[in-house]
Design a protein around this motif. Structure first.
Motif: not given
Length: 374
Positions: A168-172, A224-231
Protein backbone atom coordinates in the motif's frame (compact mmCIF):
# COMPACT_ATOMS: atom_id res chain seq x y z
CA UNK A 1 14.82 -15.23 30.24
CA UNK A 2 16.29 -16.12 26.85
CA UNK A 3 14.02 -15.70 23.84
CA UNK A 4 14.77 -19.32 22.91
CA UNK A 5 13.73 -20.66 26.33
CA UNK A 6 10.65 -22.93 26.42
CA UNK A 7 7.36 -21.06 26.47
CA UNK A 8 8.81 -17.78 25.30
CA UNK A 9 9.43 -15.97 22.05
CA UNK A 10 10.36 -18.26 19.20
CA UNK A 11 10.66 -21.46 21.23
CA UNK A 12 10.60 -24.36 20.40
CA UNK A 13 12.57 -23.18 17.35
CA UNK A 14 16.32 -22.86 17.72
CA UNK A 15 17.04 -21.46 14.22
CA UNK A 16 15.32 -19.59 11.40
CA UNK A 17 15.82 -20.32 7.70
CA UNK A 18 15.13 -17.86 4.89
CA UNK A 19 14.32 -19.86 1.75
CA UNK A 20 14.47 -18.04 -1.58
CA UNK A 21 14.44 -18.71 -5.30
CA UNK A 22 18.01 -17.72 -6.12
CA UNK A 23 19.47 -16.12 -9.21
CA UNK A 24 22.71 -15.89 -11.21
CA UNK A 25 25.40 -13.43 -10.14
CA UNK A 26 27.65 -13.70 -13.20
CA UNK A 27 27.10 -14.27 -16.96
CA UNK A 28 28.47 -17.84 -16.86
CA UNK A 29 25.84 -18.74 -14.24
CA UNK A 30 22.84 -17.68 -16.34
CA UNK A 31 22.19 -20.76 -18.51
CA UNK A 32 22.93 -23.29 -15.71
CA UNK A 33 20.48 -21.37 -13.54
CA UNK A 34 17.76 -21.39 -16.21
CA UNK A 35 18.24 -25.11 -16.84
CA UNK A 36 18.01 -25.75 -13.11
CA UNK A 37 14.77 -23.78 -12.87
CA UNK A 38 13.12 -25.33 -15.93
CA UNK A 39 14.41 -28.89 -15.65
CA UNK A 40 11.85 -31.43 -16.84
CA UNK A 41 9.35 -28.86 -18.09
CA UNK A 42 10.09 -29.11 -21.80
CA UNK A 43 10.91 -25.43 -22.24
CA UNK A 44 12.38 -24.98 -25.75
CA UNK A 45 16.06 -24.06 -25.94
CA UNK A 46 15.23 -20.93 -27.93
CA UNK A 47 13.04 -19.71 -25.05
CA UNK A 48 15.90 -20.29 -22.58
CA UNK A 49 18.23 -18.35 -24.86
CA UNK A 50 15.70 -15.52 -25.05
CA UNK A 51 15.35 -15.34 -21.25
CA UNK A 52 19.13 -15.58 -20.84
CA UNK A 53 19.34 -12.43 -22.91
CA UNK A 54 17.25 -10.63 -20.29
CA UNK A 55 19.83 -11.48 -17.63
CA UNK A 56 22.81 -10.73 -19.85
CA UNK A 57 21.39 -7.29 -20.60
CA UNK A 58 21.90 -6.60 -16.88
CA UNK A 59 25.42 -8.00 -16.75
CA UNK A 60 24.31 -11.57 -16.08
CA UNK A 61 23.40 -10.67 -12.50
CA UNK A 62 19.95 -10.97 -11.00
CA UNK A 63 19.14 -8.51 -8.21
CA UNK A 64 17.40 -11.18 -6.14
CA UNK A 65 20.39 -12.39 -4.08
CA UNK A 66 21.39 -8.85 -3.13
CA UNK A 67 17.80 -8.22 -2.11
CA UNK A 68 17.90 -11.37 0.04
CA UNK A 69 21.06 -10.10 1.71
CA UNK A 70 19.28 -6.84 2.48
CA UNK A 71 16.27 -8.74 3.84
CA UNK A 72 18.50 -10.92 6.02
CA UNK A 73 20.12 -7.81 7.50
CA UNK A 74 16.72 -6.22 8.12
CA UNK A 75 15.35 -9.39 9.74
CA UNK A 76 18.40 -9.72 12.00
CA UNK A 77 17.95 -6.11 13.10
CA UNK A 78 14.24 -6.66 13.76
CA UNK A 79 14.93 -9.85 15.73
CA UNK A 80 17.63 -8.16 17.77
CA UNK A 81 15.36 -5.20 18.45
CA UNK A 82 12.81 -7.58 19.95
CA UNK A 83 15.38 -9.54 21.95
CA UNK A 84 14.92 -12.69 19.84
CA UNK A 85 18.31 -14.36 19.81
CA UNK A 86 18.07 -17.01 17.12
CA UNK A 87 20.53 -17.62 14.28
CA UNK A 88 19.17 -16.86 10.82
CA UNK A 89 20.31 -18.96 7.86
CA UNK A 90 19.73 -18.53 4.12
CA UNK A 91 19.28 -21.17 1.43
CA UNK A 92 18.24 -20.92 -2.24
CA UNK A 93 16.36 -23.37 -4.41
CA UNK A 94 18.27 -22.75 -7.63
CA UNK A 95 21.66 -21.14 -6.89
CA UNK A 96 24.18 -20.73 -4.10
CA UNK A 97 23.80 -20.65 -1.19
CA UNK A 98 22.16 -23.98 -1.99
CA UNK A 99 19.33 -25.01 0.31
CA UNK A 100 20.74 -28.52 0.78
CA UNK A 101 24.12 -27.19 1.87
CA UNK A 102 22.47 -24.75 4.26
CA UNK A 103 20.33 -27.52 5.77
CA UNK A 104 23.44 -29.62 6.35
CA UNK A 105 25.11 -26.60 8.00
CA UNK A 106 22.12 -26.12 10.29
CA UNK A 107 22.37 -29.77 11.39
CA UNK A 108 26.13 -29.54 11.94
CA UNK A 109 25.61 -26.47 14.09
CA UNK A 110 23.44 -28.55 16.40
CA UNK A 111 19.99 -27.14 15.64
CA UNK A 112 17.07 -29.54 15.78
CA UNK A 113 13.90 -27.44 15.30
CA UNK A 114 13.97 -24.96 12.42
CA UNK A 115 11.37 -22.51 11.16
CA UNK A 116 11.47 -21.67 7.46
CA UNK A 117 10.33 -18.36 5.95
CA UNK A 118 9.94 -18.42 2.19
CA UNK A 119 10.25 -15.35 -0.02
CA UNK A 120 6.96 -16.25 -1.68
CA UNK A 121 3.68 -15.01 -0.27
CA UNK A 122 0.90 -16.81 -2.14
CA UNK A 123 -0.55 -20.33 -2.35
CA UNK A 124 0.10 -22.30 -5.54
CA UNK A 125 2.31 -25.15 -6.63
CA UNK A 126 5.18 -22.95 -7.79
CA UNK A 127 4.95 -20.45 -4.94
CA UNK A 128 4.30 -22.85 -2.06
CA UNK A 129 4.39 -26.61 -2.60
CA UNK A 130 7.52 -26.51 -4.76
CA UNK A 131 9.32 -24.79 -1.89
CA UNK A 132 8.15 -27.62 0.38
CA UNK A 133 9.45 -30.17 -2.12
CA UNK A 134 12.83 -28.44 -2.14
CA UNK A 135 12.81 -28.43 1.66
CA UNK A 136 12.21 -32.20 1.54
CA UNK A 137 15.12 -32.64 -0.86
CA UNK A 138 17.37 -30.64 1.46
CA UNK A 139 16.13 -32.35 4.63
CA UNK A 140 16.26 -35.97 3.41
CA UNK A 141 20.08 -36.42 3.45
CA UNK A 142 20.25 -34.92 6.93
CA UNK A 143 17.56 -37.33 8.15
CA UNK A 144 19.22 -40.27 6.38
CA UNK A 145 22.43 -39.48 8.27
CA UNK A 146 20.55 -39.97 11.53
CA UNK A 147 19.96 -36.35 12.55
CA UNK A 148 16.52 -35.71 14.02
CA UNK A 149 15.87 -32.30 12.49
CA UNK A 150 12.32 -30.95 12.30
CA UNK A 151 11.52 -28.19 9.81
CA UNK A 152 8.31 -26.17 9.94
CA UNK A 153 7.38 -23.04 7.98
CA UNK A 154 5.35 -19.89 8.40
CA UNK A 155 2.03 -19.80 6.58
CA UNK A 156 1.34 -18.06 3.26
CA UNK A 157 1.35 -14.40 4.14
CA UNK A 158 0.12 -12.30 1.22
CA UNK A 159 -2.98 -11.35 3.23
CA UNK A 160 -0.99 -10.47 6.35
CA UNK A 161 -1.26 -6.73 7.13
CA UNK A 162 2.53 -6.30 7.09
CA UNK A 163 2.80 -7.42 3.47
CA UNK A 164 -0.27 -5.46 2.40
CA UNK A 165 0.81 -2.29 4.23
CA UNK A 166 4.22 -2.38 2.54
CA UNK A 167 2.58 -2.66 -0.87
CA UNK A 168 0.00 0.00 0.00
CA UNK A 169 2.79 2.42 0.89
CA UNK A 170 4.52 1.70 -2.41
CA UNK A 171 1.34 2.21 -4.45
CA UNK A 172 0.55 5.40 -2.55
CA UNK A 173 3.99 6.83 -3.36
CA UNK A 174 3.65 5.89 -7.03
CA UNK A 175 0.21 7.50 -7.24
CA UNK A 176 1.57 10.68 -5.65
CA UNK A 177 4.19 10.90 -8.40
CA UNK A 178 1.23 11.23 -10.79
CA UNK A 179 -0.42 13.85 -8.61
CA UNK A 180 -2.21 15.62 -11.45
CA UNK A 181 -4.01 12.47 -12.63
CA UNK A 182 -6.03 9.51 -11.36
CA UNK A 183 -3.99 6.60 -12.70
CA UNK A 184 -5.35 3.17 -13.49
CA UNK A 185 -3.78 0.66 -11.09
CA UNK A 186 -2.30 -2.49 -12.60
CA UNK A 187 -1.53 -5.08 -9.94
CA UNK A 188 0.95 -7.54 -11.43
CA UNK A 189 1.95 -11.09 -10.63
CA UNK A 190 3.65 -14.00 -12.36
CA UNK A 191 1.38 -15.81 -14.79
CA UNK A 192 0.77 -19.53 -14.25
CA UNK A 193 -0.73 -22.31 -16.33
CA UNK A 194 -4.46 -22.12 -15.66
CA UNK A 195 -4.48 -25.77 -14.54
CA UNK A 196 -1.95 -24.91 -11.83
CA UNK A 197 -3.88 -21.81 -10.78
CA UNK A 198 -7.17 -23.71 -10.54
CA UNK A 199 -5.62 -26.26 -8.16
CA UNK A 200 -3.95 -23.67 -5.93
CA UNK A 201 -4.90 -23.83 -2.27
CA UNK A 202 -6.72 -26.49 -0.28
CA UNK A 203 -9.95 -28.12 -1.47
CA UNK A 204 -12.68 -26.96 -1.84
CA UNK A 205 -11.47 -24.21 -4.16
CA UNK A 206 -13.05 -21.49 -6.21
CA UNK A 207 -13.03 -21.92 -9.99
CA UNK A 208 -9.90 -19.77 -10.29
CA UNK A 209 -8.11 -21.17 -7.22
CA UNK A 210 -6.55 -19.46 -4.23
CA UNK A 211 -3.62 -17.99 -6.20
CA UNK A 212 -5.90 -15.69 -8.19
CA UNK A 213 -8.32 -15.12 -5.30
CA UNK A 214 -5.56 -14.01 -2.92
CA UNK A 215 -4.10 -11.59 -5.45
CA UNK A 216 -7.54 -10.15 -6.10
CA UNK A 217 -8.14 -9.63 -2.39
CA UNK A 218 -4.79 -7.88 -1.92
CA UNK A 219 -5.49 -5.60 -4.89
CA UNK A 220 -8.97 -4.82 -3.58
CA UNK A 221 -7.67 -4.06 -0.08
CA UNK A 222 -4.99 -1.67 -1.37
CA UNK A 223 -7.48 0.09 -3.64
CA UNK A 224 -10.02 0.38 -0.82
CA UNK A 225 -7.41 1.76 1.59
CA UNK A 226 -6.37 4.38 -0.98
CA UNK A 227 -9.99 5.43 -1.40
CA UNK A 228 -10.37 5.75 2.39
CA UNK A 229 -7.30 7.97 2.52
CA UNK A 230 -7.94 10.17 -0.50
CA UNK A 231 -11.58 9.82 -1.45
CA UNK A 232 -10.48 8.78 -4.94
CA UNK A 233 -11.71 5.49 -6.40
CA UNK A 234 -8.93 4.22 -8.62
CA UNK A 235 -9.90 1.72 -11.34
CA UNK A 236 -7.72 -1.37 -11.17
CA UNK A 237 -6.98 -4.72 -12.75
CA UNK A 238 -5.03 -7.84 -11.85
CA UNK A 239 -2.64 -8.55 -14.73
CA UNK A 240 0.16 -11.01 -15.40
CA UNK A 241 3.72 -11.17 -16.67
CA UNK A 242 6.42 -13.72 -17.48
CA UNK A 243 4.43 -16.32 -19.37
CA UNK A 244 6.84 -19.07 -20.47
CA UNK A 245 4.76 -22.06 -21.59
CA UNK A 246 3.96 -23.22 -25.12
CA UNK A 247 1.24 -21.30 -26.99
CA UNK A 248 -1.05 -24.34 -26.84
CA UNK A 249 -1.09 -24.28 -23.02
CA UNK A 250 -3.57 -21.86 -21.41
CA UNK A 251 -1.97 -19.43 -18.94
CA UNK A 252 -3.46 -16.74 -16.74
CA UNK A 253 -4.35 -13.54 -18.62
CA UNK A 254 -4.40 -10.65 -19.39
CA UNK A 255 -0.75 -9.94 -20.00
CA UNK A 256 0.22 -6.53 -18.68
CA UNK A 257 1.28 -5.27 -22.12
CA UNK A 258 -2.00 -6.34 -23.71
CA UNK A 259 -4.02 -4.68 -20.96
CA UNK A 260 -2.08 -1.43 -21.29
CA UNK A 261 -2.87 -1.39 -25.00
CA UNK A 262 -6.58 -1.80 -24.22
CA UNK A 263 -6.47 0.98 -21.63
CA UNK A 264 -4.68 3.37 -23.96
CA UNK A 265 -7.24 2.67 -26.67
CA UNK A 266 -9.99 3.50 -24.13
CA UNK A 267 -8.40 6.88 -23.38
CA UNK A 268 -6.51 6.10 -20.17
CA UNK A 269 -3.48 8.40 -19.84
CA UNK A 270 -1.54 7.00 -16.87
CA UNK A 271 -0.98 3.74 -14.99
CA UNK A 272 0.66 2.63 -11.77
CA UNK A 273 2.23 -0.82 -12.06
CA UNK A 274 2.27 -2.55 -8.68
CA UNK A 275 4.13 -5.92 -8.52
CA UNK A 276 2.18 -7.37 -5.59
CA UNK A 277 3.02 -10.92 -6.70
CA UNK A 278 6.72 -10.43 -5.91
CA UNK A 279 8.39 -9.97 -2.54
CA UNK A 280 11.46 -8.27 -4.03
CA UNK A 281 12.85 -7.01 -7.32
CA UNK A 282 14.20 -9.73 -9.56
CA UNK A 283 14.28 -10.36 -13.28
CA UNK A 284 10.50 -10.55 -13.72
CA UNK A 285 10.37 -7.05 -12.23
CA UNK A 286 13.44 -5.34 -13.69
CA UNK A 287 12.96 -6.76 -17.20
CA UNK A 288 9.28 -7.61 -17.63
CA UNK A 289 8.08 -4.44 -15.89
CA UNK A 290 10.87 -1.85 -15.73
CA UNK A 291 12.05 -2.61 -19.26
CA UNK A 292 9.43 -4.32 -21.41
CA UNK A 293 6.26 -2.86 -19.89
CA UNK A 294 7.82 0.59 -19.70
CA UNK A 295 8.68 0.42 -23.41
CA UNK A 296 5.08 -0.58 -24.12
CA UNK A 297 3.81 2.36 -22.09
CA UNK A 298 6.04 4.78 -23.96
CA UNK A 299 4.90 3.42 -27.32
CA UNK A 300 1.27 3.85 -26.25
CA UNK A 301 1.78 7.34 -24.84
CA UNK A 302 0.94 6.21 -21.29
CA UNK A 303 2.57 7.73 -18.25
CA UNK A 304 3.75 4.84 -16.09
CA UNK A 305 4.98 4.72 -12.52
CA UNK A 306 6.19 1.45 -11.03
CA UNK A 307 5.48 0.86 -7.35
CA UNK A 308 8.21 -0.73 -5.23
CA UNK A 309 8.09 -4.34 -4.05
CA UNK A 310 7.76 -5.11 -0.33
CA UNK A 311 11.55 -5.55 -0.13
CA UNK A 312 12.75 -4.39 3.27
CA UNK A 313 9.86 -2.10 4.08
CA UNK A 314 9.58 -1.99 7.89
CA UNK A 315 5.96 -3.19 7.87
CA UNK A 316 6.92 -6.25 5.83
CA UNK A 317 9.99 -7.12 7.90
CA UNK A 318 8.07 -6.67 11.14
CA UNK A 319 5.26 -8.78 9.72
CA UNK A 320 7.61 -11.67 8.94
CA UNK A 321 8.81 -11.71 12.54
CA UNK A 322 5.19 -11.58 13.72
CA UNK A 323 4.47 -14.60 11.52
CA UNK A 324 7.39 -16.47 13.06
CA UNK A 325 6.13 -15.68 16.57
CA UNK A 326 2.64 -16.79 15.55
CA UNK A 327 3.97 -20.12 14.23
CA UNK A 328 6.04 -20.65 17.38
CA UNK A 329 2.96 -20.16 19.52
CA UNK A 330 1.15 -22.80 17.45
CA UNK A 331 4.11 -25.17 17.86
CA UNK A 332 3.90 -24.70 21.63
CA UNK A 333 0.20 -25.54 21.56
CA UNK A 334 -0.86 -22.04 22.52
CA UNK A 335 -3.89 -20.27 21.03
CA UNK A 336 -2.96 -17.96 18.18
CA UNK A 337 -5.17 -15.44 16.39
CA UNK A 338 -3.72 -15.08 12.86
CA UNK A 339 -3.43 -11.49 11.71
CA UNK A 340 -5.07 -10.95 8.30
CA UNK A 341 -6.59 -8.12 6.29
CA UNK A 342 -10.35 -7.55 6.52
CA UNK A 343 -12.11 -10.50 4.91
CA UNK A 344 -8.79 -12.23 4.18
CA UNK A 345 -7.69 -15.79 4.78
CA UNK A 346 -4.98 -16.72 7.29
CA UNK A 347 -3.76 -19.51 5.03
CA UNK A 348 -2.57 -22.82 6.41
CA UNK A 349 0.01 -23.66 9.04
CA UNK A 350 0.11 -27.25 7.73
CA UNK A 351 -0.84 -27.98 4.13
CA UNK A 352 -3.32 -30.86 3.70
CA UNK A 353 -3.05 -33.60 1.12
CA UNK A 354 -4.30 -32.25 -2.21
CA UNK A 355 -3.24 -28.67 -1.51
CA UNK A 356 -1.44 -27.11 -4.51
CA UNK A 357 -0.73 -30.52 -6.07
CA UNK A 358 2.25 -31.33 -8.25
CA UNK A 359 0.47 -32.08 -11.53
CA UNK A 360 3.61 -33.45 -13.23
CA UNK A 361 4.85 -35.65 -10.37
CA UNK A 362 1.83 -36.38 -8.15
CA UNK A 363 3.78 -38.66 -5.81
CA UNK A 364 6.68 -36.34 -5.08
CA UNK A 365 7.10 -35.83 -1.31
CA UNK A 366 7.09 -32.40 0.34
CA UNK A 367 8.05 -31.27 3.82
CA UNK A 368 5.76 -29.32 6.18
CA UNK A 369 2.64 -31.07 4.89
CA UNK A 370 -0.32 -33.01 6.24
CA UNK A 371 1.96 -35.96 6.91
CA UNK A 372 5.29 -34.84 8.32
CA UNK A 373 7.12 -35.45 6.12
CA UNK A 374 4.82 -36.13 3.21
Amino acid sequence: MSSSSPGHGLAPYDALLLVSFGGPEAPEEVMPFLRQVTGGRGIPEERLTEVAGHYLAFGGRSPINDQCRDLLAALRAELAGRGLELPLYWGNRNTAPWLGETMAEIARDGHRRVLAITTSAYPSYSSCRQYRENLWDAWSPVAAAGTELQVDRVRNYAQHPGFVDANLAAVREAVERLSDEVPHLLFVTHSLPTAMAETAGPPPRSETGSYVDWHQSVAQEITWQLRQETGVAHPFDLVYCSRSGPPSQPWLEPDINDRMAELAAAGVRSVVVAPIGFVSDHMEVVFDLDTEARETAEELGLRMERAATAGTHPAFVSGLVDLALERAAVARGEPAAPSVIEGGSPGLVVCPVGCCPNLREPGRPALCGAVAPG
